[in-house]
Design a protein around this motif. Structure first.
Motif, PDB file in Angstrom:
ATOM      1  N   SER A   1       0.826  -1.209   0.000  1.00 50.84           N
ATOM      2  CA  SER A   1       0.000   0.000   0.000  1.00 50.84           C
ATOM      3  C   SER A   1       0.863   1.262   0.000  1.00 50.84           C
ATOM      4  O   SER A   1       0.434   2.298  -0.483  1.00 50.84           O
TER       5      SER A   1
ATOM      6  N   PHE B   1       1.267   1.967  -3.691  1.00 50.81           N
ATOM      7  CA  PHE B   1       0.042   2.483  -4.307  1.00 50.81           C
ATOM      8  C   PHE B   1      -0.216   3.920  -3.838  1.00 50.81           C
ATOM      9  O   PHE B   1      -0.577   4.802  -4.611  1.00 50.81           O
ATOM     10  N   ARG B   2      -0.010   4.122  -2.544  1.00 51.03           N
ATOM     11  CA  ARG B   2      -0.293   5.429  -1.955  1.00 51.03           C
ATOM     12  C   ARG B   2       0.685   6.471  -2.489  1.00 51.03           C
ATOM     13  O   ARG B   2       0.291   7.620  -2.744  1.00 51.03           O
TER      14      ARG B   2
ATOM     15  N   GLN C   1      -0.460   7.601  -5.719  1.00 51.57           N
ATOM     16  CA  GLN C   1      -1.646   8.442  -5.589  1.00 51.57           C
ATOM     17  C   GLN C   1      -1.284   9.849  -5.136  1.00 51.57           C
ATOM     18  O   GLN C   1      -1.889  10.820  -5.560  1.00 51.57           O
TER      19      GLN C   1
ATOM     20  N   LYS D   1       4.195  -5.435  -8.651  1.00 47.14           N
ATOM     21  CA  LYS D   1       4.558  -4.982  -9.997  1.00 47.14           C
ATOM     22  C   LYS D   1       3.525  -5.447 -11.028  1.00 47.14           C
ATOM     23  O   LYS D   1       3.092  -4.683 -11.877  1.00 47.14           O
ATOM     24  N   LYS D   2       3.133  -6.697 -10.907  1.00 45.95           N
ATOM     25  CA  LYS D   2       2.144  -7.248 -11.850  1.00 45.95           C
ATOM     26  C   LYS D   2       0.818  -6.514 -11.719  1.00 45.95           C
ATOM     27  O   LYS D   2       0.132  -6.259 -12.702  1.00 45.95           O
ATOM     28  N   ILE D   3       0.443  -6.195 -10.477  1.00 42.08           N
ATOM     29  CA  ILE D   3      -0.833  -5.519 -10.258  1.00 42.08           C
ATOM     30  C   ILE D   3      -0.800  -4.121 -10.869  1.00 42.08           C
ATOM     31  O   ILE D   3      -1.718  -3.724 -11.575  1.00 42.08           O
TER      32      ILE D   3
ATOM     33  N   GLU E   1       0.955  -3.118 -13.275  1.00 45.44           N
ATOM     34  CA  GLU E   1       0.974  -3.225 -14.719  1.00 45.44           C
ATOM     35  C   GLU E   1      -0.421  -3.537 -15.268  1.00 45.44           C
ATOM     36  O   GLU E   1      -0.868  -2.930 -16.232  1.00 45.44           O
ATOM     37  N   PHE E   2      -1.120  -4.460 -14.602  1.00 48.42           N
ATOM     38  CA  PHE E   2      -2.452  -4.830 -15.108  1.00 48.42           C
ATOM     39  C   PHE E   2      -3.445  -3.689 -14.899  1.00 48.42           C
ATOM     40  O   PHE E   2      -4.421  -3.567 -15.625  1.00 48.42           O
ATOM     41  N   ALA E   3      -3.172  -2.856 -13.882  1.00 48.73           N
ATOM     42  CA  ALA E   3      -4.062  -1.709 -13.668  1.00 48.73           C
ATOM     43  C   ALA E   3      -3.791  -0.620 -14.691  1.00 48.73           C
ATOM     44  O   ALA E   3      -4.535   0.348 -14.775  1.00 48.73           O
ATOM     45  N   GLY E   4      -2.706  -0.752 -15.448  1.00 46.42           N
ATOM     46  CA  GLY E   4      -2.453   0.181 -16.537  1.00 46.42           C
ATOM     47  C   GLY E   4      -1.340   1.183 -16.287  1.00 46.42           C
ATOM     48  O   GLY E   4      -1.143   2.099 -17.077  1.00 46.42           O
TER      49      GLY E   4
ATOM     50  N   PRO F   1       5.115  -0.085 -16.318  1.00 47.55           N
ATOM     51  CA  PRO F   1       5.909  -0.889 -15.381  1.00 47.55           C
ATOM     52  C   PRO F   1       7.250  -0.238 -15.037  1.00 47.55           C
ATOM     53  O   PRO F   1       7.811  -0.504 -13.980  1.00 47.55           O
TER      54      PRO F   1
ATOM     55  N   LYS G   1      -1.854   8.995 -13.975  1.00 42.48           N
ATOM     56  CA  LYS G   1      -2.935   8.011 -13.921  1.00 42.48           C
ATOM     57  C   LYS G   1      -3.466   7.803 -12.512  1.00 42.48           C
ATOM     58  O   LYS G   1      -4.677   7.802 -12.289  1.00 42.48           O
ATOM     59  N   PHE G   2      -2.567   7.603 -11.566  1.00 35.09           N
ATOM     60  CA  PHE G   2      -2.993   7.293 -10.204  1.00 35.09           C
ATOM     61  C   PHE G   2      -3.132   8.541  -9.351  1.00 35.09           C
ATOM     62  O   PHE G   2      -3.768   8.509  -8.311  1.00 35.09           O
TER      63      PHE G   2
ATOM     64  N   ILE H   1      -3.965  11.716  -7.357  1.00 41.53           N
ATOM     65  CA  ILE H   1      -5.222  12.334  -6.945  1.00 41.53           C
ATOM     66  C   ILE H   1      -5.127  13.801  -7.338  1.00 41.53           C
ATOM     67  O   ILE H   1      -4.223  14.509  -6.918  1.00 41.53           O
TER      68      ILE H   1
ATOM     69  N   ARG I   1      -1.884  -0.538 -22.868  1.00 40.91           N
ATOM     70  CA  ARG I   1      -1.830  -0.223 -21.441  1.00 40.91           C
ATOM     71  C   ARG I   1      -2.765   0.930 -21.053  1.00 40.91           C
ATOM     72  O   ARG I   1      -3.443   0.889 -20.036  1.00 40.91           O
TER      73      ARG I   1
ATOM     74  N   ARG J   1      -6.265  -0.208 -21.026  1.00 42.26           N
ATOM     75  CA  ARG J   1      -6.555  -1.027 -19.850  1.00 42.26           C
ATOM     76  C   ARG J   1      -6.767  -0.148 -18.624  1.00 42.26           C
ATOM     77  O   ARG J   1      -7.645  -0.378 -17.815  1.00 42.26           O
ATOM     78  N   PHE J   2      -5.950   0.902 -18.541  1.00 44.02           N
ATOM     79  CA  PHE J   2      -6.146   1.832 -17.430  1.00 44.02           C
ATOM     80  C   PHE J   2      -7.524   2.471 -17.527  1.00 44.02           C
ATOM     81  O   PHE J   2      -8.245   2.568 -16.527  1.00 44.02           O
TER      82      PHE J   2
ATOM     83  N   MET K   1      -7.464   2.763  -4.534  1.00 41.63           N
ATOM     84  CA  MET K   1      -6.629   2.296  -3.423  1.00 41.63           C
ATOM     85  C   MET K   1      -7.231   1.041  -2.796  1.00 41.63           C
ATOM     86  O   MET K   1      -6.537   0.057  -2.554  1.00 41.63           O
TER      87      MET K   1
END
Lengths: 137, 288
Positions: free
Chosen positions: A48, A51-52, A55, A88-90, A92-95, A98, A133-134, A136, B164, B167-168, B217
């Motif tokens: 987290s 991720f944070r 963000q 890392k995989k997460i 990447e899959f979230a867009g 990497p 992208k992420f 806020i 990518r 997908r996002f 999150m």
């Protein structure tokens, strides 16, 4: 003005942080874009955090730990390796690109490697541009 | 199918009554009557006469294994499970949330469960697509022979091939819709943390209001917490009131874990969950 990325560095106390210290004491030059946070072990890093960080506006995250087998706590980085691979995989899959997340094993005596990795990573993030992208808004 | 839902229901009732009468277990987790035929509900039978309330039909999608962790340790429980549900029981045993000796697993090999919302058959597209339970004490019905129609990960190909940015955009569109009812968390047999990270105030990991930032999150962290543990029952997506295809992300993470660590979740009680385990010879390549 050129784009100056914000990079979060999360460094393990025993290897990478000491390695960064060595890079400093030996007067090695590396970009100032990295903000290093010290943790006791790379396995202390909660995914987290990463991720944070994205963000809250980090353009890249660099995680540093001891070389596998050299962990101060014997096995911490071996757990971290699996966990961060999943992170890392997460991402990447979230867009997310990497290239914005990197894990490096840097030992206490590798000041050179620390400087080199940070230089390289900063260049890479500069090429990728700001992370929106992420973030806020 | 050789054994009808009716026969399974009868056998479940008989078995539940026998277990409760003999005192072998103090409760039986199964399905009971809902407000209509299409909506059976999770059901707890606590005495032999309760056993008559057990229902089994093609809409029994719920996973009774969800309720195992709600009872004090040492409670003797009989749990009725379909194929994917049994993986949840195995995974809970691996994680030492329940003891094997406290459980009587009533395994139901079944094919033909339907999603009450859409009427679609629940198969390898949204779940692991197994027919037979991986672990059981009593088999209710007969083992179903034959392989799942498609690979459980086949559905991912389309999303993995996506650009990518596309997908996002896809995930943003899906996750922005989330109303944060936490039905996914509550329906999930593997989500048992108390408190959940998102409910913590200190540290406050993410925004709690149903807005894009907090949604991202919450869901990303939840996908991570279920890495190598998700047993692919697809219950999160079915519970979702706004139809977010959460199962896609869970499947992707499960697939990656299986590829990287060579072990699928909930297949054997001898295994250790992949993220609380390691091998010296794990390759650094997984980090690239």
């Amino acid at each position: 003005m050129s784009f100056e990325p914000k990079i979060l560095g999360i460094a393990c106390n025993w290897c990478t942080y000491t390695g960064a210290d060595l890079a400093g004491t030996t007067r090695l030059q590396y970009p100032q874009n990295i903000r290093v946070v010290r943790v006791m072990c790379s396995s202390r890093i909660n995914p987290s955090f990463i991720f944070r960080a994205f963000q809250l506006g980090a353009d890249g995250v660099l995680v540093g730990g001891c070389h596998p087998g050299d962990c101060h706590y014997n096995t911490g980085n071996l757990y971290a390796r699996r966990r961060l691979a999943v992170t890392k995989k997460i991402l990447e899959f979230a867009g997310l690109e990497p290239g914005r997340f990197r894990v490096e094993w840097i030992s206490a005596s590798e000041g050179n490697k620390f400087a080199q990795v940070v230089t390289e990573f900063t260049g890479q993030i500069k090429a990728l541009g700001p992370q929106t992208k992420f973030k806020i808004s | 199918m050789a054994v009808s839902f009716q026969q399974i229901e009868e056998k479940l009732k008989t078995e539940a009554r026998r277990l409760l009468e003999s005192g072998e277990v103090s409760l039986v987790l199964a399905w009971g009557k809902g407000y209509d035929e299409k909506h059976p509900m999770p059901y707890v039978a606590k005495c032999p006469s309760d056993a008559d309330g057990i229902v089994f039909n093609e809409y029994c999608t719920h996973n009774p294994a969800r309720y195992l962790v709600r009872y004090p340790r040492g409670t003797k429980i009989a749990v009725a499970v379909k194929a994917a549900d049994s993986r949840a029981v195995v995974q809970l045993i691996q994680e030492d949330k329940v003891k094997r000796r406290d459980l009587v697993i009533l395994g139901i090999p079944v094919y033909g469960i339907k999603n009450p919302k859409t009427g679609e058959l629940i198969d390898g597209k949204t779940t692991c697509g197994l027919y037979n339970p991986v672990l059981y004490d009593v088999l209710i019905g007969e083992e179903v022979h034959g392989q799942p129609v498609s690979s459980p990960y086949a559905v991912l190909a389309e999303y993995e091939a996506m650009d990518r940015d596309a997908r996002f955009a896809f995930w943003k569109k899906e996750l922005d819709r989330c109303i944060r009812c936490y039905a996914c968390r509550k329906a999930c047999p593997m989500c048992y943390c108390d408190p959940c990270f998102i409910d913590q105030r200190k540290p406050r990991w993410g925004e709690k209001s149903p807005e894009p930032a907090g949604n991202l999150m919450y869901h990303l962290t939840r996908f991570h917490h279920l890495a190598g543990r998700c047993i692919d029952c697809g219950e999160c997506s079915r519970a979702c009131p706004v139809d977010i295809p959460l199962y896609l992300f869970h499947k992707k993470v499960a697939k990656d874990c299986e590829e990287m660590f060579g072990q699928a979740a909930g297949m054997s009680i001898e295994d250790k969950p992949v993220l609380v385990n390691f091998r010296m010879e794990d390759s650094d390549k997984i980090l690239e």
